[in-house]
Enzyme design. Structure first.
Site, mmCIF file in Angstrom:
data_model
loop_
_atom_site.group_PDB
_atom_site.id
_atom_site.type_symbol
_atom_site.label_atom_id
_atom_site.label_comp_id
_atom_site.label_asym_id
_atom_site.label_seq_id
_atom_site.Cartn_x
_atom_site.Cartn_y
_atom_site.Cartn_z
ATOM 1 N N ASP A 12 75.697 5.922 72.799
ATOM 2 C CA ASP A 12 74.651 6.165 71.806
ATOM 3 C C ASP A 12 75.331 6.297 70.455
ATOM 4 O O ASP A 12 76.556 6.437 70.364
ATOM 5 C CB ASP A 12 73.867 7.442 72.147
ATOM 6 N N SER A 13 74.524 6.291 69.405
ATOM 7 C CA SER A 13 75.074 6.429 68.059
ATOM 8 C C SER A 13 75.624 7.828 67.799
ATOM 9 O O SER A 13 76.412 8.017 66.882
ATOM 10 C CB SER A 13 73.999 6.109 67.015
ATOM 11 N N TYR A 44 72.433 4.830 63.636
ATOM 12 C CA TYR A 44 72.312 3.380 63.703
ATOM 13 C C TYR A 44 70.977 2.906 63.123
ATOM 14 O O TYR A 44 70.856 1.765 62.687
ATOM 15 C CB TYR A 44 72.376 2.903 65.160
ATOM 16 N N GLY A 45 69.972 3.768 63.175
ATOM 17 C CA GLY A 45 68.613 3.358 62.832
ATOM 18 C C GLY A 45 68.417 2.865 61.417
ATOM 19 O O GLY A 45 67.452 2.147 61.130
ATOM 20 N N CYS A 75 70.128 4.416 73.595
ATOM 21 C CA CYS A 75 69.855 4.406 72.158
ATOM 22 C C CYS A 75 68.675 3.476 71.926
ATOM 23 O O CYS A 75 68.746 2.281 72.253
ATOM 24 C CB CYS A 75 71.088 3.906 71.408
ATOM 25 N N THR A 77 67.516 2.335 69.169
ATOM 26 C CA THR A 77 67.820 1.320 68.167
ATOM 27 C C THR A 77 68.567 0.146 68.783
ATOM 28 O O THR A 77 68.196 -1.016 68.589
ATOM 29 C CB THR A 77 68.645 1.931 67.023
ATOM 30 N N GLU A 153 70.492 16.104 64.952
ATOM 31 C CA GLU A 153 71.953 16.074 64.837
ATOM 32 C C GLU A 153 72.495 17.338 64.164
ATOM 33 O O GLU A 153 73.669 17.684 64.325
ATOM 34 C CB GLU A 153 72.400 14.840 64.047
ATOM 35 N N CYS A 187 63.400 7.283 70.860
ATOM 36 C CA CYS A 187 64.783 7.572 70.464
ATOM 37 C C CYS A 187 65.232 8.732 71.333
ATOM 38 O O CYS A 187 64.488 9.703 71.505
ATOM 39 C CB CYS A 187 64.860 7.934 68.981
ATOM 40 N N THR A 188 66.430 8.640 71.889
ATOM 41 C CA THR A 188 66.872 9.675 72.822
ATOM 42 C C THR A 188 67.185 11.008 72.131
ATOM 43 O O THR A 188 67.451 12.005 72.810
ATOM 44 C CB THR A 188 68.101 9.199 73.628
ATOM 45 N N HIS A 189 67.137 11.049 70.816
ATOM 46 C CA HIS A 189 67.223 12.324 70.111
ATOM 47 C C HIS A 189 65.913 13.117 70.215
ATOM 48 O O HIS A 189 65.906 14.348 70.177
ATOM 49 C CB HIS A 189 67.502 12.104 68.614
#
Length: 272
Positions: A12-13, A44-45, A75, A77, A153, A187-189
């Site tokens: 992932d980013s 990355y987005g 991810c 994105t 994040e 988005c996995t966030h």
């Protein structure tokens, strides 16, 4: 040689893919995991399509060099913008779009589905296109939530935080007006903000966790390929990042049940 004993590779980013790690550890506790978070180039987005494609290939090549048996692009994105890398890698490969869309289509009752993701994900229309291919009669409303990534994040996920509430209320307003009954967390966030989203949208709206659905699909792929680890084994996880391990360790506990301390290493991803 690809064997059952090889680890599952996930990239992932940054931190978001750890939601997929958490779900894989729940449903496949005897599997080892190698995770790469590209923390030096997150997010990355907001990057160009060319940059995202380059990063995805570098991330995947690193995992392949580590000897994994499957690669999961955890991810939204990358899954939306980069091509399927399975043929290029010679390994089973999956992103998050297909398994997540499948569940969303099963769960909706009124045919109105919301999709949230990074700007790159939403601009690609990957989720909308996949859903409309199967159900052209469905209404799919898209909303980029770029600030969600920055909040997560930086550990800003408390549903009681007024700033979090304000941000979620603003992004969710179009969905409340349209009457969607399913929202894809593309988005996995975003599962880290699920409780705040759930409070804003109410109990009548189902949230689809892309990390969870991808973990279920990964198990299916491994089973079909005869690569599920069957013997009794306590799965372990090793983490690699492209920025300082300390920052990763600081917030990784938000995503995982166990802290990854002493299992985090820095690599130079540009070498791949």
């Amino acid at each position: 040689m690809n064997t059952k004993q090889n680890a599952i590779g996930i990239f992932d980013s940054g931190l978001g893919g750890l939601t997929a790690v958490r779900e894989i550890q729940k449903i496949m506790p005897n599997e080892d995991i190698i995770y790469f978070g590209d923390t030096g180039r997150v997010p990355y987005g907001s990057k160009s399509r060319d940059a995202i494609n380059k990063y995805a290939r570098q991330d995947a090549r690193f995992l392949k060099k580590m000897g994994v048996k499957i690669i999961v692009a955890a991810c939204g994105t990358v899954s939306s913008v980069a091509p399927d890398l399975s043929e290029e890698l010679g390994l089973p490969y999956t992103g998050v779009v297909n398994p997540t869309c499948y569940t969303a289509m099963q769960m909706t009752k009124n045919g109105r589905i919301g999709v949230i993701g990074t700007a790159a994900t939403i601009n690609s229309h990957s989720y909308k296109r996949r859903i409309r291919e199967k159900h052209p009669e469905f209404e799919v409303l898209e909303q980029h939530c770029q600030l969600f990534v920055s909040f997560v994040e930086n550990g800003l996920v408390d549903p009681d935080d007024e700033l979090v509430q304000l941000m979620v209320r603003r992004y969710m307003a179009p969905f409340k007006e349209s009457g969607v009954d399913v929202i894809i967390l593309g988005c996995t966030h975003f599962p880290l903000l699920a409780e705040a989203i759930r409070r804003e949208m109410g109990s009548g709206v189902t949230l689809i966790d892309s990390g969870k659905e991808t973990a279920i699909y990964t198990k299916k792929l491994l089973s079909e390929a005869g690569l599920l680890r069957e013997e009794a084994h306590q799965g372990d996880a090793h983490y690699y990042v492209s920025d300082t391990p300390a920052d990763f360790e600081k917030f990784a506990g938000l995503f995982l049940s166990n802290s990854p301390q002493n299992h985090v290493e820095h690599i130079n991803i540009e070498e791949y």
